[in-house]
Design a protein around this motif. Structure first.
Motif, PDB file in Angstrom:
ATOM      1  N   ASP A  41       0.819  -1.243   0.004  1.00 38.99           N
ATOM      2  CA  ASP A  41       0.001   0.031   0.138  1.00 38.99           C
ATOM      3  C   ASP A  41       0.725   1.169   0.103  1.00 38.99           C
ATOM      4  N   LYS A  42       2.159   0.988  -0.277  1.00 41.12           N
ATOM      5  CA  LYS A  42       2.907   2.413  -0.107  1.00 41.12           C
ATOM      6  C   LYS A  42       2.568   3.630  -1.039  1.00 41.12           C
ATOM      7  N   GLU A  43       1.924   3.283  -2.085  1.00 42.67           N
ATOM      8  CA  GLU A  43       1.601   4.341  -2.914  1.00 42.67           C
ATOM      9  C   GLU A  43       0.220   4.778  -2.690  1.00 42.67           C
ATOM     10  N   ALA A  44      -0.481   4.231  -1.784  1.00 42.90           N
ATOM     11  CA  ALA A  44      -1.925   4.712  -1.590  1.00 42.90           C
ATOM     12  C   ALA A  44      -2.121   6.198  -1.596  1.00 42.90           C
ATOM     13  N   ASP A  45      -1.497   6.772  -0.551  1.00 37.44           N
ATOM     14  CA  ASP A  45      -1.719   8.224  -0.193  1.00 37.44           C
ATOM     15  C   ASP A  45      -1.375   8.853  -1.696  1.00 37.44           C
ATOM     16  N   LYS A  46      -0.419   8.677  -2.485  1.00 32.91           N
ATOM     17  CA  LYS A  46      -0.013   9.276  -3.447  1.00 32.91           C
ATOM     18  C   LYS A  46      -1.197   9.227  -4.706  1.00 32.91           C
ATOM     19  N   ARG A  47      -1.368   7.813  -4.659  1.00 27.17           N
ATOM     20  CA  ARG A  47      -2.639   7.712  -5.843  1.00 27.17           C
ATOM     21  C   ARG A  47      -3.940   8.415  -5.432  1.00 27.17           C
ATOM     22  N   ASN A  48      -4.219   8.487  -4.169  1.00 33.10           N
ATOM     23  CA  ASN A  48      -5.438   9.190  -3.518  1.00 33.10           C
ATOM     24  C   ASN A  48      -5.490  10.776  -4.073  1.00 33.10           C
ATOM     25  N   TYR A  49      -4.360  11.078  -3.723  1.00 39.82           N
ATOM     26  CA  TYR A  49      -4.183  12.557  -3.680  1.00 39.82           C
ATOM     27  C   TYR A  49      -4.119  13.015  -5.281  1.00 39.82           C
ATOM     28  N   SER A  50      -3.516  12.057  -6.018  1.00 39.77           N
ATOM     29  CA  SER A  50      -3.643  12.641  -7.485  1.00 39.77           C
ATOM     30  C   SER A  50      -5.026  12.583  -8.259  1.00 39.77           C
ATOM     31  N   LYS A  51      -5.996  11.443  -7.740  1.00 39.09           N
ATOM     32  CA  LYS A  51      -7.157  11.069  -8.203  1.00 39.09           C
ATOM     33  C   LYS A  51      -8.109  12.327  -7.660  1.00 39.09           C
ATOM     34  N   CYS A  52      -8.024  12.803  -6.319  1.00 37.40           N
ATOM     35  CA  CYS A  52      -8.592  14.028  -5.845  1.00 37.40           C
ATOM     36  C   CYS A  52      -8.256  15.321  -6.590  1.00 37.40           C
ATOM     37  N   LEU A  53      -7.100  15.512  -6.821  1.00 38.11           N
ATOM     38  CA  LEU A  53      -6.626  16.630  -7.591  1.00 38.11           C
ATOM     39  C   LEU A  53      -7.226  16.706  -8.673  1.00 38.11           C
ATOM     40  N   SER A  54      -7.305  15.561  -9.763  1.00 37.57           N
ATOM     41  CA  SER A  54      -7.743  15.667 -10.980  1.00 37.57           C
ATOM     42  C   SER A  54      -9.237  15.770 -11.100  1.00 37.57           C
ATOM     43  N   GLY A  55      -9.973  14.976 -10.210  1.00 36.92           N
ATOM     44  CA  GLY A  55     -11.169  14.743 -10.064  1.00 36.92           C
ATOM     45  C   GLY A  55     -12.223  16.227  -9.738  1.00 36.92           C
ATOM     46  N   LYS A  96      -2.571   7.386 -14.768  1.00 36.10           N
ATOM     47  CA  LYS A  96      -2.575   8.779 -15.824  1.00 36.10           C
ATOM     48  C   LYS A  96      -3.902   8.652 -16.593  1.00 36.10           C
ATOM     49  N   TYR A  97      -5.056   8.784 -15.726  1.00 37.57           N
ATOM     50  CA  TYR A  97      -6.351   8.966 -16.216  1.00 37.57           C
ATOM     51  C   TYR A  97      -6.718  10.204 -15.917  1.00 37.57           C
ATOM     52  N   TYR A  98      -7.834  10.929 -16.764  1.00 38.67           N
ATOM     53  CA  TYR A  98      -8.612  12.324 -16.180  1.00 38.67           C
ATOM     54  C   TYR A  98      -9.659  11.732 -15.455  1.00 38.67           C
ATOM     55  N   TYR A  99     -10.156  12.368 -14.414  1.00 36.78           N
ATOM     56  CA  TYR A  99     -11.179  11.958 -13.416  1.00 36.78           C
ATOM     57  C   TYR A  99     -11.837  13.037 -13.381  1.00 36.78           C
ATOM     58  N   LYS A 100     -13.322  12.868 -12.932  1.00 37.08           N
ATOM     59  CA  LYS A 100     -14.194  13.885 -12.663  1.00 37.08           C
ATOM     60  C   LYS A 100     -15.089  13.363 -11.448  1.00 37.08           C
ATOM     61  N   ARG A 101     -15.594  14.713 -10.866  1.00 42.17           N
ATOM     62  CA  ARG A 101     -16.414  14.053  -9.625  1.00 42.17           C
ATOM     63  C   ARG A 101     -17.839  14.180 -10.095  1.00 42.17           C
ATOM     64  N   ASN A 102     -18.432  13.206  -9.467  1.00 41.51           N
ATOM     65  CA  ASN A 102     -19.979  12.883  -9.754  1.00 41.51           C
ATOM     66  C   ASN A 102     -20.577  12.358  -8.491  1.00 41.51           C
ATOM     67  N   ASP A 110     -20.702  11.487  -4.835  1.00 43.02           N
ATOM     68  CA  ASP A 110     -19.692  11.224  -3.913  1.00 43.02           C
ATOM     69  C   ASP A 110     -18.482  10.470  -4.326  1.00 43.02           C
ATOM     70  N   SER A 111     -18.454  10.490  -5.675  1.00 44.31           N
ATOM     71  CA  SER A 111     -17.442   9.545  -6.067  1.00 44.31           C
ATOM     72  C   SER A 111     -16.401  10.118  -7.126  1.00 44.31           C
ATOM     73  N   PHE A 112     -15.325   9.491  -7.298  1.00 47.91           N
ATOM     74  CA  PHE A 112     -14.549  10.096  -8.639  1.00 47.91           C
ATOM     75  C   PHE A 112     -14.651   9.050  -9.675  1.00 47.91           C
ATOM     76  N   PHE A 113     -14.916   9.506 -11.115  1.00 47.91           N
ATOM     77  CA  PHE A 113     -15.028   8.388 -12.006  1.00 47.91           C
ATOM     78  C   PHE A 113     -14.049   9.078 -13.193  1.00 47.91           C
ATOM     79  N   ARG A 114     -13.457   7.992 -13.916  1.00 52.40           N
ATOM     80  CA  ARG A 114     -12.634   8.132 -15.173  1.00 52.40           C
ATOM     81  C   ARG A 114     -13.336   8.734 -16.016  1.00 52.40           C
TER      82      ARG A 114
END
Length: 311
Positions: A43-57, A146-152, A154-158
């Motif tokens: 799980d060492k990349e979990a925070d990094k992955r979550n942060y990146s997805k939240c920023l994008s979404g 390396k996906y683009y995310y959006k917020r819909n 209560d969730s993030f979607f590609r």
């Protein structure tokens, strides 16, 4: 209360209230636990992955807040809601980690991201991240496949192809705001009265041309629309109209008035007359501002009595 105001106001009491009330995640709020600093290898990349997805979404949608240190679980309606607090250890180190990753987490980088540390003692607590809606997107999540995310909801979607096309179209939107400018003052009526003339303008901080601009002002007691206009002969930058009775003065630009990106237009002056011995009162301007292609913006500007007296 908008997102910026809520970000400024949130504290430990609010964190506890969110959990007590089982606050649901929504289009603007996301709860995250932190696996830092004791991280299982897988799980060492979990925070990094979550942060990146939240920023994008959030940046690709209408902005939002990530509250780090709250554990969320689905309720009976299958909506994630705040279940319990999970305070972050080595809080300062985690905040530094977010700041370090910010420029790497998305392409392009998002402007205006802010972090707020809520320390409950011994460098333990919570971090709140404010992510604004972006006008320079779309933003790709570099650490989330390396996906683009959006917020819909209560969730993030590609993001789908049509979503990405729409995100690119947002890059050319105007972003207007009210600007208080030069202040002139002089005495009259045998030096017994003070007259203040305060110039105000509309500035375009966006990337698109502002067409058909409109602004309406509600002024604090003692202030009114100047009779002299911008240049002393009654002329104004936008046409004075009277279509919104909730405001004291209204202005609109016709088809021949546009405001280019990073430029402004002087609209009119605000006038205030006060007894010399008492001096002026604070000037408070509540306003709405609009142009074709942008959402209506509401705001408030204030000029203190001290600033007026020192002008």
């Amino acid at each position: 209360m908008d997102l910026v105001e809520y970000f400024a106001a949130i504290d430990e009491n609010e964190i506890n209230r969110l959990v007590k009330d089982k606050q649901e995640e929504n289009i603007h709020i996301e709860f995250k636990t932190v696996v830092h600093p004791t991280i299982p290898k897988e799980d060492k990349e979990a925070d990094k992955r979550n942060y990146s997805k939240c920023l994008s979404g959030f940046a690709n949608s209408s902005g939002g807040l990530v509250i780090w240190g709250i554990h969320a679980e689905k309720d009976s309606d299958k909506i994630d809601c705040a279940k319990k607090t999970s305070p972050i250890r080595e809080l300062s180190l985690f905040l530094n980690k977010l700041n370090t990753l910010e420029g790497q987490a998305t392409t392009p980088k998002i402007k205006g991201v802010k972090h707020k540390k809520i320390d409950i003692g011994n460098d333990t607590g919570f971090v709140v991240t404010f992510i604004p809606e972006s006008e320079t997107g779309p933003h790709m999540a570099n650490f989330a496949d390396k996906y683009y995310y959006k917020r819909n909801g209560d969730s993030f979607f590609r993001a789908e192809h049509y979503d990405i096309v729409d995100m690119f179209s947002r890059k050319s939107k105007p972003k207007l705001d009210l600007k208080i400018g030069k202040i002139d003052s002089h005495t009259w009526s045998g030096d017994k009265l003070l007259r203040y003339e305060i110039l105000f303008s509309i500035i375009n901080n966006g990337n698109g041309i502002a067409k058909h601009p409109y602004v309406a002002l509600k002024l604090s007691k003692g202030y009114t629309q100047s009779t002299f206009g911008v240049n002393g002969n009654g002329q104004t930058g936008l046409k004075r109209i009277s279509n919104n009775q909730s405001f004291d003065i209204n202005y609109s630009g016709g088809q021949d008035i546009v405001i280019f990106p990073n430029s402004s237009i002087d609209v009119d002056k605000i006038s205030g007359i006060f007894q010399d011995q008492k001096g002026p009162t604070d000037l408070i301007v509540d306003y709405i501002i609009y142009a074709e292609g942008m959402e209506t913006k509401k705001g408030r500007k204030k000029i203190s009595r001290e600033k007026l007296m020192n002008s």
